[in-house]
Design a protein around this motif. Structure first.
Motif, short mmCIF file in Angstrom:
data_model
loop_
_atom_site.label_atom_id
_atom_site.label_comp_id
_atom_site.label_asym_id
_atom_site.label_seq_id
_atom_site.Cartn_x
_atom_site.Cartn_y
_atom_site.Cartn_z
N ASP A 47 0.80 -1.22 0.00
CA ASP A 47 0.00 0.00 0.00
C ASP A 47 0.84 1.28 0.00
N CYS A 128 -5.89 4.25 -2.18
CA CYS A 128 -7.27 3.81 -1.97
C CYS A 128 -8.28 4.76 -2.60
N VAL A 145 -12.21 -3.50 1.54
CA VAL A 145 -11.22 -2.77 2.34
C VAL A 145 -11.52 -1.30 2.53
N ARG A 152 -8.75 0.31 4.78
CA ARG A 152 -7.82 -0.57 5.50
C ARG A 152 -6.65 -0.99 4.62
N PHE A 153 -6.63 -0.50 3.40
CA PHE A 153 -5.51 -0.73 2.50
C PHE A 153 -5.33 0.52 1.64
N PRO A 312 -5.24 8.06 9.55
CA PRO A 312 -5.50 6.63 9.40
C PRO A 312 -6.78 6.39 8.59
N GLY A 313 -6.67 5.58 7.55
CA GLY A 313 -7.81 5.29 6.71
C GLY A 313 -8.13 6.33 5.67
#
Length: 325
Positions: A47, A128, A145, A152-153, A312-313
């Protein structure tokens, strides 16, 4: 070093599109191109995608290339004014005017927020951000994901900062015009012509920044809707960039020529860069000061620093990239 750009003829109005986004590409041809440039399964961690190309040795070499120490920020001003290219303006308001905390010292605080995946905010696209045929980079199924809590990726938090060599493809300087008209496609031959004229060669791990003169045109003629017409790369330039092994692609637009030349795919360069190649994108840069600085220095390569927010995310981040000459 190029000669000083010549004055261009009177251009069409702000919203006028110029034909030249072709040749047209069928969906079958595009899918074959996607397969030809994809790098799935190549890196760990996957990623981070093409940012894995930027090793410590490449960072050392990039920093060793700094000469004058001139620092050029590349972000647009935080734009809170609605317009045809800023349908969801960024937010900024004060939350403390020195009347909340007592006694001394008084404080001044503010709030900012942005729906930044548009045309009004300089930002980085994480891997993403784009799926093609339901799949993110490395073959991850987007529905598995990416959810309401984020990704999450391929999230921006997986990328971290980037420090690498960068090349400016200053197409108006090469062509002797003030800007590329909206709808003008940049082809592989334009890239190689620019390399030759500007005296640079795109190499592995490099960031490639395309200046179309978008910011200058907007300043002189007013805003228009870039989703309708904007200068950018045609998909036929992508195999060359893939062959060179770039780590990052960006520009003063969003890298895609619009209207799209690909049947049924509105942002084909986004799909190829993010979902096939694992190459993050920088959108909506202000490259005018960098154009002037590189022309004065007579060199179109420099150190680039990109430090996205650690969300995050997150599917990306507002950024203020910095070029160091």
């Amino acid at each position: 070093m190029t000669s000083k750009p010549a004055a261009a003829p009177d251009p069409p109005g702000p919203g006028s599109a110029v034909t030249g986004n072709g040749p047209a590409v069928s969906r079958r041809e595009f899918d074959a191109l996607f397969e030809a440039v994809r790098t799935w399964g190549r890196w760990d961690p996957a990623d981070r995608g093409a940012w894995n190309r930027v090793t410590a040795d490449r960072v050392r070499r990039a920093t060793a290339g700094v000469r004058s120490g001139t620092v050029v920020p590349l972000a647009l001003p935080w734009n809170t004014r609605p317009g045809p290219d800023n349908r969801r303006p960024a937010l900024h308001h004060m939350t403390d005017l020195g009347d909340v905390e007592r006694p001394e010292p008084t404080a001044h605080k503010d709030f900012i927020a942005a729906d930044y995946h548009g045309k009004g905010v300089t930002h980085l696209d994480a891997l993403c951000h784009i799926a093609y045929r339901g799949q993110l980079y490395d073959g991850r199924t987007a529905a598995d994901v990416v959810g309401t809590a984020g990704a999450r990726f391929g999230a921006v938090s997986a990328l971290g900062p980037l420090v690498t060599r960068s090349v400016l493809l200053d197409l108006p300087a090469v062509l002797g015009v003030r800007w590329l008209e909206p709808g003008r496609a940049v082809h592989a031959r334009d890239v190689t012509d620019a390399e030759r004229t500007l005296g640079v060669t795109i190499g592995e791990g490099d960031a490639v920044l395309l200046r179309s003169g978008h910011v200058r045109r907007r300043g002189e003629m007013g805003a228009w809707d870039p989703d309708t017409a904007s200068a950018g790369f045609h998909v036929d330039a992508v195999p060359l960039l893939a062959e060179r092994g770039i780590a990052l692609l960006g520009g003063d637009g969003d890298s895609d020529v619009r209207p799209s030349p690909v049947e049924g795919v509105h942002s084909p360069v986004h799909a190829l860069a993010l979902a096939a190649m694992g190459v993050p994108l920088l959108d909506n840069l202000d490259l005018e000061a960098l154009s002037a600085a590189t022309a004065e220095a007579g060199r179109y390569e420099f150190l680039l620093v990109v430090a996205p927010l650690n969300v995050p995310g997150g599917t990306g981040s507002p950024v203020n990239p910095v070029a160091v000459l």
